[in-house]
Design a protein around this motif. Structure first.
Motif, PDB file in Angstrom:
ATOM      1  N   TRP A 187       0.854  -1.111  -0.290  1.00  0.00           N
ATOM      2  CA  TRP A 187      -0.038  -0.045  -0.455  1.00  0.00           C
ATOM      3  C   TRP A 187       0.485   1.323   0.041  1.00  0.00           C
ATOM      4  CZ3 TRP A 187      -2.208   2.643   4.552  1.00  0.00           C
ATOM      5  CH2 TRP A 187      -3.694   3.718   4.487  1.00  0.00           C
ATOM      6  N   LYS A 188       0.150   2.396  -1.040  1.00  0.00           N
ATOM      7  CA  LYS A 188       1.166   3.629  -0.715  1.00  0.00           C
ATOM      8  C   LYS A 188       2.547   3.507  -1.310  1.00  0.00           C
ATOM      9  CE  LYS A 188      -0.889   6.994   1.571  1.00  0.00           C
ATOM     10  NZ  LYS A 188      -1.224   7.710   1.226  1.00  0.00           N
ATOM     11  N   ASP A 210       4.306   4.412  -2.792  1.00  0.00           N
ATOM     12  CA  ASP A 210       5.567   5.233  -3.070  1.00  0.00           C
ATOM     13  C   ASP A 210       5.662   6.793  -2.919  1.00  0.00           C
ATOM     14  OD1 ASP A 210       7.002   4.342  -5.631  1.00  0.00           O
ATOM     15  OD2 ASP A 210       5.043   4.661  -6.511  1.00  0.00           O
ATOM     16  N   ASP A 211       4.558   6.020  -1.798  1.00  0.00           N
ATOM     17  CA  ASP A 211       4.680   7.935  -0.297  1.00  0.00           C
ATOM     18  C   ASP A 211       5.438   7.495   0.611  1.00  0.00           C
ATOM     19  OD1 ASP A 211       3.400   9.637   1.492  1.00  0.00           O
ATOM     20  OD2 ASP A 211       1.972   8.463   1.737  1.00  0.00           O
ATOM     21  N   THR A 269       3.922   8.429   4.573  1.00  0.00           N
ATOM     22  CA  THR A 269       3.698   8.026   5.966  1.00  0.00           C
ATOM     23  C   THR A 269       4.244   7.049   6.480  1.00  0.00           C
ATOM     24  OG1 THR A 269       1.414   8.185   3.802  1.00  0.00           O
ATOM     25  CG2 THR A 269       1.816   6.489   5.557  1.00  0.00           C
ATOM     26  N   LYS A 290       1.556   1.844   6.970  1.00  0.00           N
ATOM     27  CA  LYS A 290       1.329   1.059   5.573  1.00  0.00           C
ATOM     28  C   LYS A 290       0.784  -0.318   5.396  1.00  0.00           C
ATOM     29  CE  LYS A 290       4.672   4.219   2.581  1.00  0.00           C
ATOM     30  NZ  LYS A 290       4.960   4.043   2.089  1.00  0.00           N
ATOM     31  N   GLY A 342      -3.254  -2.394  -1.315  1.00  0.00           N
ATOM     32  CA  GLY A 342      -2.468  -2.973  -1.693  1.00  0.00           C
ATOM     33  C   GLY A 342      -1.992  -4.504  -1.787  1.00  0.00           C
TER      34      GLY A 342
END
Length: 402
Positions: free
Chosen positions: A232-233, A235-236, A239, A244, A253
């Motif tokens: 999940w996420k 490229d963030d 966070t 995640k 994800g």
């Protein structure tokens, strides 16, 4: 059928006729950037527009009338002198010259790449020799069939279950000609050796004459090259990776996480997983809790009684309810949590995203270099089914699975 959405954004400003086209194909951006440059040519009074297709074929010349140019001139207030000055800044297409923008490979083209192509140039560290090993060469170097498991970080459920399954199915894999096996873990060498020792898996780094070669790839670069899920996420960077990971437990994800976890509780009356009993037995011999699911022989350590088989109504199922869930409880309490300090990813690995990165498996026929089996984990606890791998090797050796 995959969804094809084409979005064309046109930006035309008086004397500047530039159009950038983008195509979203199957959920990924396959940029088809065609720079359409047009200017009034003084000798012919025509506006020329050229584009090149994604494949580089069928170059076409589009021609508009003098009136279009004049309308653009009048609306923008450009003079003949301004147009001539600007013409030096762009490439006129009055001759055979073309304005070409190279298009990167589409996601469909990347998916068509073989695992050997994806892993070409990817290197991991051999725990035994402390030397880098190129993975496509490793896979091709066997004399019959080769297997590569791209695991996760050492304290992860997926990495633990890959090791447990590999331990149980190793004799059957060898019997079917899979005699070159590599295990990659996203951790440091000491953590990798610690994990395989706790799970009684013999590797070249921990035992003499072992078939399995143990590798480490602390930042997970090889797995990403292979195309494993990144959770999940991914490229963030703002966070927390632990947040995640928490989201992935609910399927974010990692869609297969909940079905895989729930399946461990409800069991399956049709499809067996005999490796589970073996893994629980290893845990009990190592003193891990829960330690009352099996009765072991005091001298040999072999299973005398599997108490899940004595459950009413469901004891005859191929996979009994709560059996796999009990093993995962062992793994969580007395491997992941108890040994977190030794098995956890480093700060550099956390920044690289290994906490949420999933794993995968590939099996190659060394002579033909064709894929026999390919798998990418779709969630936490959703690792490759080795029963499927053995069936695929036996029945359809040249068919790609995923």
């Amino acid at each position: 059928m995959r969804l094809l959405i084409s979005v064309i954004a046109a930006f035309c400003v008086s004397s500047h006729s530039h159009c950038f086209a983008f195509t979203i194909h199957g959920g990924s951006l396959a940029r088809k950037q065609s720079l359409m440059a047009g200017r009034r040519h003084s000798s012919e009074g025509k506006l020329f527009i050229s584009y090149e297709s994604e494949e580089g074929d069928d170059k076409q010349m589009l021609e508009t009338s003098e009136s279009m140019t004049e309308r653009n001139q009048s609306s923008s207030g450009d003079t003949e002198e301004q147009l001539e000055n600007e013409s030096s800044q762009v490439q006129l297409l009055a001759t055979e010259e073309q304005v070409v923008t190279k298009v990167p490979p589409t996601s469909t083209q990347l998916l068509k790449q073989s695992s050997l192509d994806k892993l070409s140039g990817s290197k991991v560290l051999s725990v035994k020799t402390n030397e880098m090993v190129e993975l496509s060469s490793f896979l091709k170097s066997g004399n019959d069939k080769s297997m590569l498991i791209l695991g996760t970080y050492a304290a992860d459920f997926n990495a633990i279950e890959y090791v447990q399954r590999l331990r149980f199915y190793l004799p059957e894999l060898l019997a079917k000609g899979v005699n070159k096996i590599g295990l990659v873990l996203n951790c440091e060498a000491q953590a990798a050796k610690r994990l395989v020792d706790m799970l009684d898996l013999e590797t070249d780094a921990t035992s003499d004459n072992a078939v399995i070669e143990l590798f480490v790839d602390p930042t997970g670069e090889a797995g990403r090259a292979f195309g494993v899920g990144r959770g999940w996420k991914p490229d963030d960077e703002e966070t927390s990776p632990y947040l995640k990971l928490f989201g992935m437990l609910f399927g974010l994800g990692a869609w297969a996480t909940l079905p895989a976890v729930i399946g461990g509780y409800i069991g399956n009356p049709f499809y067996g997983q005999p490796w589970i009993e073996d893994a629980i037995a290893v845990g009990q011999r190592k003193g891990r809790w829960p330690d009352n699911a099996l009765e072991l022989d005091d001298e040999s350590g072999q299973v005398k009684v599997n108490k899940f088989k004595e459950l009413p109504y469901v004891g005859g199922w191929e996979r009994r309810p709560l059996e796999l869930a009990t093993l995962r409880l062992q793994n969580m309490v007395d491997i992941s949590i108890t040994n977190w300090k030794d098995l956890a990813p480093s700060q550099e690995a956390l920044k690289a995203g290994v906490l949420t990165q999933l794993g995968g498996v590939v099996v190659i026929d060394c002579k033909s270099e064709k894929e026999i089996f390919r798998w990418r984990d779709p969630g936490i606890c959703a690792v490759a089914n080795f029963e499927d791998i053995l069936k695929e090797i036996s029945s359809r050796p040249d068919k790609r699975m995923r």
